[in-house]
Enzyme design. Structure first.
Site, PDB file in Angstrom:
ATOM      1  N   THR A 233       0.847  -1.203   0.000  1.00 49.33           N
ATOM      2  CA  THR A 233       0.000   0.000   0.000  1.00 49.33           C
ATOM      3  C   THR A 233       0.879   1.248   0.000  1.00 49.33           C
ATOM      4  O   THR A 233       1.821   1.352   0.786  1.00 49.33           O
ATOM      5  CB  THR A 233      -0.912  -0.009   1.246  1.00 49.33           C
ATOM      6  OG1 THR A 233      -1.687  -1.201   1.201  1.00 49.33           O
ATOM      7  CG2 THR A 233      -1.818   1.203   1.302  1.00 49.33           C
ATOM      8  N   CYS A 322      31.609   3.579  12.737  1.00 43.89           N
ATOM      9  CA  CYS A 322      32.085   2.881  13.920  1.00 43.89           C
ATOM     10  C   CYS A 322      31.748   1.408  13.760  1.00 43.89           C
ATOM     11  O   CYS A 322      30.583   1.036  13.732  1.00 43.89           O
ATOM     12  CB  CYS A 322      31.421   3.452  15.158  1.00 43.89           C
ATOM     13  SG  CYS A 322      32.138   2.802  16.652  1.00 43.89           S
TER      14      CYS A 322
END
Ligand code: PLP
Length: 384
Positions: A233, A322
């Site tokens: 949708t 990181c």
């Protein structure tokens, strides 16, 4: 506390105008765009208006636009969607992870991938792309503008190479949209990705241009939404926001907004280079989008500078990621030949439509002092 935001390549705020355009589609106009009653027709019409606006921004026809859940999805759908058996793909070493990790996934499935390097100014050489072509090359995917340096790639030349070789050409234009004019015909691409949240629409919505005639294999299976190219949708409020943001992005090229952004960026860059010794703009020698400058302040840790500036109210970023507790230098900056310490000393400033001259003054007032303080604390700087 005053806070200013110079991280628009990470995400942009939804503009008030965009928010107002979306608002009725959360409540008053809530229909499922696939429903045949009044409520559905209302939202279907809004989705199609947004499709027209996005198509105008990209210089294509409305049926060539597939709405997606953002840039990552568009990249995945475009790349996976055109490949057939025994494929070879050409991409670059500086792509966003949305393309790089898609290509790595392809490799696990037996697809051969060539990663084209860049020069010290972050540019792909189109001749390298030509030389990498193989008889079974099916797709070239090279980004239009890099998210870290803002460098704009020679996509038109690459488009010509792809057309001559009869190979599909996908370009990730997530960081180019709204900043440089896009015309899919001029670029000569078959697939092009944009993302709403980089152009002041909400997060989680985007679009993929798919040239007419291409049989795209879907990634999601379900209903026949988006002409069976993307099941699910439609996110009507998000799509309406993307449509309005596309109109505002387009207007920015004629109402001097893009030029204004460019001059603010230039001012920020010029003053920082003047006030901070041993500072260098990464990718300065290349064409760049008007909102980005990636500056290397030698002998500092970019991560420490980002944190120190954040404590003073200025949001900027490093391209560093990181991973497992260690800070990896940016793959883009190292691909340009920077040493790991130089890559880690680099900071990205990225402006948005909301950026004002006072914000630039605020940044200029903070950055040189903060760099100087960090350098005072740095044994490397003292020993140099
Ligand atoms: C160049 C580029 N491609 C793709 C993406 C992914 O877009 P999204 O966050 O909408 O999934 C980004 C987001 O940073 C990007 O900068």
């Amino acid at each position: 506390m005053r806070r200013e935001y110079f991280d628009n390549n990470a995400t942009t705020p939804v503009l008030p105008d965009v928010f107002e355009a979306m608002r009725p589609y959360f409540s008053d106009h809530f229909g499922n765009a696939s429903s045949i009653h009044h409520h559905g027709q209302e939202t279907r019409a809004a989705v199609e208006r947004a499709r027209d606006s996005v198509a105008t921004l990209l210089g294509c026809r409305a049926p060539e636009i597939v709405f997606t859940g953002g840039g990552t999805e568009g990249d995945n759908l475009g790349i996976f969607g055109v490949l057939r058996d025994d494929a070879h793909v050409i991409t670059s070493t500086i792509e966003h992870s949305a393309v790089l990790n898609t290509c790595r996934q392809l490799e696990t499935l037996g697809v051969a991938v060539t990663y084209i390097p860049v020069d010290s100014e972050c540019l792909v050489d189109p001749d390298d792309v030509r030389r990498a072509l193989r008889p079974n090359t099916q797709l070239i995917s090279i980004m239009m503008a890099n998210n870290e340096t803002g460098v704009v790639q020679p996509v038109e030349e690459i488009g010509k190479i792809a057309a001559e070789a009869d190979v599909y050409f996908h370009t990730d234009a997530v960081q180019a949209a709204g900043k440089v004019e896009i015309d899919v015909e001029r670029i000569g691409c078959d697939l092009l990705t944009i993302s709403g949240h980089k152009i002041h629409a909400p997060q989680g919505v985007g679009a993929l241009y798919v040239r007419k005639g291409i049989q795209l294999t879907p990634r999601l299976f379900g209903g026949r939404h988006e002409r069976s190219r993307r099941a699910g949708t439609e996110n009507v409020p998000g799509i309406v926001g993307l449509g309005r943001a596309a109109e505002l992005a387009q207007a920015g090229f004629t109402n001097s907004e893009v030029a204004r952004m460019s001059s603010l960026r230039d001012q920020l860059q010029t003053v920082l280079l003047r006030e901070v010794d041993e500072s260098v703009v990464n990718g300065m020698g290349s064409p760049r989008v008007p909102n980005t400058t990636n500056i290397r302040f030698e002998h500092i840790e970019g991560e420490a500078l980002v944190i120190a500036l954040d404590l003073k109210g200025l949001a900027v970023s490093t391209g560093a990621a990181c991973s497992s507790g260690a800070i990896e230098p940016s793959h883009v900056l190292t691909a340009m030949g920077l040493r790991p310490d130089q890559a880690r000393a680099s900071i990205r400033f990225s402006l948005g439509k909301q950026s004002k001259p006072e914000d630039v003054d605020f940044a200029i007032g903070l950055v040189p002092n903060t760099v100087a303080k960090l350098r005072e604390l740095s044994p490397v700087y003292a020993r140099r």
